[in-house]
Design a protein around this motif. Structure first.
Motif, PDB file in Angstrom:
ATOM      1  N   ILE A 184       0.878  -1.140  -0.224  1.00 22.20           N
ATOM      2  CA  ILE A 184      -0.087   0.085  -0.075  1.00 22.20           C
ATOM      3  C   ILE A 184       0.885   1.362  -0.073  1.00 22.20           C
ATOM      4  N   LEU A 185       1.993   1.130   0.924  1.00 22.08           N
ATOM      5  CA  LEU A 185       2.905   2.528   0.868  1.00 22.08           C
ATOM      6  C   LEU A 185       4.421   1.719   0.792  1.00 22.08           C
ATOM      7  N   PRO A 186       4.733   2.152  -0.334  1.00 25.13           N
ATOM      8  CA  PRO A 186       6.001   1.731  -0.926  1.00 25.13           C
ATOM      9  C   PRO A 186       7.353   2.473  -0.028  1.00 25.13           C
ATOM     10  N   VAL A 187       7.350   2.045   1.324  1.00 24.74           N
ATOM     11  CA  VAL A 187       8.343   2.881   2.045  1.00 24.74           C
ATOM     12  C   VAL A 187       9.064   1.731   2.995  1.00 24.74           C
ATOM     13  N   HIS A 231      -8.303   8.108   1.099  1.00 28.33           N
ATOM     14  CA  HIS A 231      -9.050   7.349  -0.015  1.00 28.33           C
ATOM     15  C   HIS A 231      -8.332   6.784  -0.786  1.00 28.33           C
ATOM     16  N   ALA A 232      -6.970   7.309  -1.125  1.00 34.69           N
ATOM     17  CA  ALA A 232      -6.182   6.518  -2.012  1.00 34.69           C
ATOM     18  C   ALA A 232      -5.832   5.079  -1.161  1.00 34.69           C
ATOM     19  N   LEU A 273      -6.229  -5.077  -3.035  1.00 34.37           N
ATOM     20  CA  LEU A 273      -5.424  -6.054  -2.598  1.00 34.37           C
ATOM     21  C   LEU A 273      -6.378  -7.108  -2.214  1.00 34.37           C
ATOM     22  N   GLY A 274      -7.659  -6.593  -1.581  1.00 34.15           N
ATOM     23  CA  GLY A 274      -8.488  -7.667  -1.135  1.00 34.15           C
ATOM     24  C   GLY A 274      -9.137  -8.417  -2.495  1.00 34.15           C
ATOM     25  N   LEU A 301      -0.649   6.535  -4.262  1.00 36.07           N
ATOM     26  CA  LEU A 301       0.190   6.455  -3.389  1.00 36.07           C
ATOM     27  C   LEU A 301       1.470   5.285  -4.140  1.00 36.07           C
ATOM     28  N   SER A 302       1.229   4.942  -5.317  1.00 35.11           N
ATOM     29  CA  SER A 302       2.164   4.114  -5.713  1.00 35.11           C
ATOM     30  C   SER A 302       3.190   4.741  -6.516  1.00 35.11           C
ATOM     31  N   VAL A 303       4.027   5.397  -5.777  1.00 33.29           N
ATOM     32  CA  VAL A 303       5.112   6.199  -6.220  1.00 33.29           C
ATOM     33  C   VAL A 303       6.323   5.426  -6.522  1.00 33.29           C
ATOM     34  N   SER A 304       6.409   4.005  -6.197  1.00 27.92           N
ATOM     35  CA  SER A 304       7.570   3.489  -6.592  1.00 27.92           C
ATOM     36  C   SER A 304       7.200   1.745  -6.756  1.00 27.92           C
ATOM     37  N   ASP A 305       8.015   1.077  -7.513  1.00 26.37           N
ATOM     38  CA  ASP A 305       7.752  -0.174  -7.786  1.00 26.37           C
ATOM     39  C   ASP A 305       8.648  -0.860  -6.476  1.00 26.37           C
TER      40      ASP A 305
END
Length: 259
Positions: free
Chosen positions: A37-40, A132-133, A141-142, A214-218
């Protein structure tokens, strides 16, 4: 202890062996869902004692003068913690996996907002849009078969956002249980309440929030890079003035546990 643990409380919790590595299977599952969800870049830990809800912090957070969180953790726990890691401490509770994930994601969004540079007049819009994002990503994902239940995830978001948005203003809500609902983000009374809370709130249309916001990176990014890229996306969506992006050096430094 209040709604938020102070730095000194966290330091005492670690020193008193109140923080530990999670069970391997749970840790892997939670980490995979969170970074989907969060690419961190993140490290998930379990916290006992007075920890009542997920704590999400930068590894460089000073728990005492010249004593950053990351350095304390590698001294006290058997782990290596790369610089630029987002540290997640989960409470030991009976809360469902999805609700715990939703609450953690909301706390991470609040951390990103505190570290970023979105203009103050756009902060409520930014958090509303990011929530919301995140919800849309969790729902995706669900549908893809991951262990994320959207209703529970949304209730987790609500638990965290209620602490941030309500404070002492709960009586102003027509429905005092609004943030406990699994559909609270889509309720008109939420938008009305936020507009009353913040005159700068523009009531963004949830349907116009980009699904990939929120998909700022793979791959998971260092915390500062993730915050910068997320802020850039938010500014583009909200039409806020851009600021010059300064890429960080590519060198990778890591802490090593030398015990």
């Amino acid at each position: 202890m209040g709604k938020r643990m102070r730095s000194g409380d966290i330091l005492r919790l670690i020193w008193r062996e109140g923080v530990a590595l999670p069970e391997v299977e749970f840790g892997v599952r939670f980490q995979m869902a969170l970074t989907a969800i969060l690419p961190v870049q993140a490290e998930t830990l379990m916290a006992r004692g007075d920890c009542r809800h997920p704590l999400v912090m930068a590894d460089e957070l000073e728990l005492a003068p010249a004593l950053p969180l990351g350095d304390v953790l590698v001294e006290e726990l058997p782990l290596d913690l790369p610089y630029g890691t987002m540290v997640v401490m989960l409470p030991v509770s009976g809360v469902s996996f999805s609700q715990l994930l939703g609450e953690t994601v909301a706390e991470a969004l609040l951390l990103a907002q505190s570290l970023g540079g979105v203009p103050m007049e756009h902060e409520t819009d930014a958090l509303y849009i990011m929530a919301h994002a995140a919800m849309r990503r969790a729902a995706a994902l669900g549908r893809e078969g991951h262990e994320v239940e959207p209703q529970g995830f949304c209730r987790g978001l609500g638990r965290s956002l209620s602490r941030h948005w309500l404070a002492e203003r709960r009586p102003l809500l027509p429905d005092p249980m609004l943030f406990s609902r699994s559909d609270f983000l889509w309720q008109r009374q939420l938008a009305v309440y936020l507009a009353d809370l913040d005159p700068g709130f523009s009531s963004p249309d949830p349907l116009l929030v980009p699904e990939d916001l929120l998909s700022v990176s793979d791959t998971p990014l260092r915390l500062s890079d993730w915050v910068s890229r997320t802020e850039t996306m938010l500014r583009a969506v909200m039409g806020a003035p851009e600021r010059e992006y300064m890429p960080l050096k590519a060198s990778f430094a890591a802490r090593f546990n030398l015990q």
